[in-house]
Structures are given as C-alpha cells and as structure tokens.
Design an enzyme around this catalytic site. Structure first.
Site, PDB file in Angstrom:
ATOM      1  N   GLU A 182       0.131   4.316  -6.984  1.00 16.76           N
ATOM      2  CA  GLU A 182       0.852   4.639  -5.820  1.00 16.76           C
ATOM      3  C   GLU A 182       0.346   3.618  -4.798  1.00 16.76           C
ATOM      4  OE1 GLU A 182       2.033   8.430  -4.979  1.00 16.76           O
ATOM      5  OE2 GLU A 182       1.685   8.125  -2.799  1.00 16.76           O
ATOM      6  N   ASP A 191       1.113   3.258  -0.453  1.00 19.13           N
ATOM      7  CA  ASP A 191       1.703   3.792   0.482  1.00 19.13           C
ATOM      8  C   ASP A 191       1.739   3.232   1.956  1.00 19.13           C
ATOM      9  OD1 ASP A 191       1.707   5.982  -1.443  1.00 19.13           O
ATOM     10  OD2 ASP A 191       0.136   7.128  -0.519  1.00 19.13           O
ATOM     11  N   GLU A 194       2.671   5.372   5.317  1.00 19.94           N
ATOM     12  CA  GLU A 194       3.141   6.605   5.889  1.00 19.94           C
ATOM     13  C   GLU A 194       2.916   6.514   7.383  1.00 19.94           C
ATOM     14  OE1 GLU A 194       2.880  10.329   3.074  1.00 19.94           O
ATOM     15  OE2 GLU A 194       0.840   9.519   3.610  1.00 19.94           O
ATOM     16  N   HIS A 238      -0.566   5.148   8.279  1.00 20.17           N
ATOM     17  CA  HIS A 238      -1.412   5.678   7.309  1.00 20.17           C
ATOM     18  C   HIS A 238      -1.236   4.877   6.041  1.00 20.17           C
ATOM     19  CE1 HIS A 238      -3.740   9.105   5.125  1.00 20.17           C
ATOM     20  NE2 HIS A 238      -2.829   8.474   4.145  1.00 20.17           N
TER      21      HIS A 238
END
Length: 287
Positions: A104, A106, A108, A121
């Site tokens: 993954e 990310d 965020e 994030h």
C-alpha cells in the site's frame, strides 16, 4: 527527474516476466476510470465525467476505486479538500493490493479546526507491514483550490509529490533486506470518512456534525505513465525499455526542493522516533 543510472537488469527481467501489464493511456473521464463503491449516493460524478465529489454526513462517508490495477505508475490526481472546520474527517487517496500481505502507498489528509493546517499523512506498506509514517503541513490552503497529488512508483523508488514538488522518497532497498512493492498489482482508492478518535490532534478534537455534509472534490486524474490491467485475464507486456518514468529518481534540484519541504513543513518522521523503536530504527532509516 534524473535518469536512474543502472537499469537493474534483475528487476527489469522480473517485470517483463510478469507479462500481463500494459502501458496505460487514459486521462479521460471519471466514468471511464473509476467505480463508486460505497456511500449510498454520497459520491457523484459531474461535468461529463470531469469532476468527482465524495461527501460525509452523520450516517455515512463515501468512496471509489479504480477499474484498473497498476504495477508501477506515475499517478496524478487533483484534490480540493474539505473546507472550514474539517476536524475529525479524513480524505484518503492511496494505492493498495489485496490479501493478508498487501502492499500500500498512502496519502491521507487529516482535517483540523477552522484556520489550523491540514496534516498530510504518508505511509508505505510492504507485505502487510506499515509503520513508515511521515507527516507534513502544507505551504498553501488545500481547501481553497485544486492541487495535484502524485504517487510516482517505479522499480527504483516511490516518490510522493505535491504540485510537482517531492515531499518524500521511499527507496528500493531490497538488496539490503528491506521489503519493497515489486510484484503485487494495486488499485487506486479514495474515500472521505469520519475518524475523530484519532485524526485531529490525536483524537482530542471531535467532528462537528453541524458542519455536515463535508465534501472533497477530485479532478484531472492522469495515469498515462503507468503499467496496468483491467482484468485478471489480460496478458500483455509492459515494455519498460520505452518508458523513462520507470527508471527515474530525483535530480539534485528536486532533492533541494524536498529538503526545503522536510525542513519547513515536516511534523513527524518515523525515522527519528527513537521512543517508538527502542530496539533500533527500521533498517531503511539508516541506508
């Protein structure tokens, strides 16, 4: 970006051996590229497919995912985040594979009280293990207009960029025993949801439902530089020799840009959190 000096024959052979990926060439409408997957009507596509919005109210958030899976790519999306008092809300924009040992990448976006900065994030999971968080504030208001958020993932590194400015690099250090996402295809996901138990100031500030519905907006998705498939039955080759984005790292100028961002706007780096890792920092932090 500067050319990656050595084209790592082993990685190239591995990529070509996979044999079911194709260079994508779609920067079209959201109708063509994504499926709305949850929210019971709270996510919608407008303007002949050029604008997508996700909303969150007290009943539910909403989200969508890509029709394609990707194994390496330079993925651009313009986002305009929840305006006003966005405390307790999270707008997630990420790539992820499936299964217990998923990979993954990310972005965020953690909302905050009116007038306080958003927190970006970032994290990288390999084989189901994350704990590689880096967090930043921004040098602009991400709710006032659309800005481009990019994941550039290739065999050399994962680069996180904001309006073309690199904020973070996660290098491929497999040769040093650090796992790297090299073989699991990932879809793109995005969602707007409520997380006031942790999202804003560690959960101290809760969501104010008087401000609902909350809305995040998306434009200008671009996956033209990528290797992708639309189904498990697709068996075509991604020709890495023709795609310079597959073999790029940061130039010295871009390293300077990233240093500026990290010096001025980084608020958390797992590689400096000795209290969290009393037995020693993760291996990649020392490479």
């Amino acid at each position: 970006m500067a050319a990656f000096a050595t084209k790592q024959p082993l990685l190239l052979s591995l990529l070509l051996a996979i044999g079911f990926f194709v260079v994508a060439a779609s920067a079209g409408s959201f109708y063509e590229s994504f499926d709305i997957t949850w929210g019971d009507g709270r996510a919608n596509i407008y303007e002949n497919g050029q604008l997508l919005t996700c909303t969150l109210d007290k009943t539910s958030g909403s989200g969508f995912q890509s029709k394609k899976e990707y194994l390496y790519g330079k993925i651009d999306m313009k986002l305009k985040l929840v305006a006003g008092n966005s405390a307790g809300t999270v707008t997630a924009y990420y790539l992820s594979s499936k299964g217990a040992t998923w990979d993954e990448i990310d972005f965020e976006f953690l909302g905050n009280l009116t007038g306080q900065p958003y927190t970006i994030h970032t994290n990288v999971f390999t084989g189901g293990k994350g704990d590689r968080e880096m967090q930043f504030h921004l040098w602009f208001d991400p709710t006032a207009d659309f800005h481009t958020y990019t994941v550039h993932w290739n065999p050399a590194n994962i680069i996180f960029l904001v309006d073309g400015i690199p904020i973070r690099v996660f290098k491929n250090n497999e040769k040093n025993g650090v796992a790297y996402p090299t073989y699991q295809p990932m879809k793109i996901y995005s969602s707007l949801w409520e997380a006031d138990d942790w999202a804003t100031q560690g959960g101290r500030v809760k969501i104010d439902w008087n401000n609902a519905p909350f809305r995040a907006s998306y434009r200008s998705f671009n996956d033209q530089s990528s290797c992708s498939r639309t189904s498990n039955s697709t068996w075509v080759t991604c020709d890495a020799n023709k795609d310079s984005w597959m073999w790029t790292t940061l130039s010295s100028h871009q390293y300077g840009q990233m240093k500026w961002v990290q010096d001025e706007f980084m608020i958390y780096n797992y590689c400096t959190d000795y209290k969290r890792f009393p037995q020693g920092l993760p291996k990649e932090c020392n490479l």
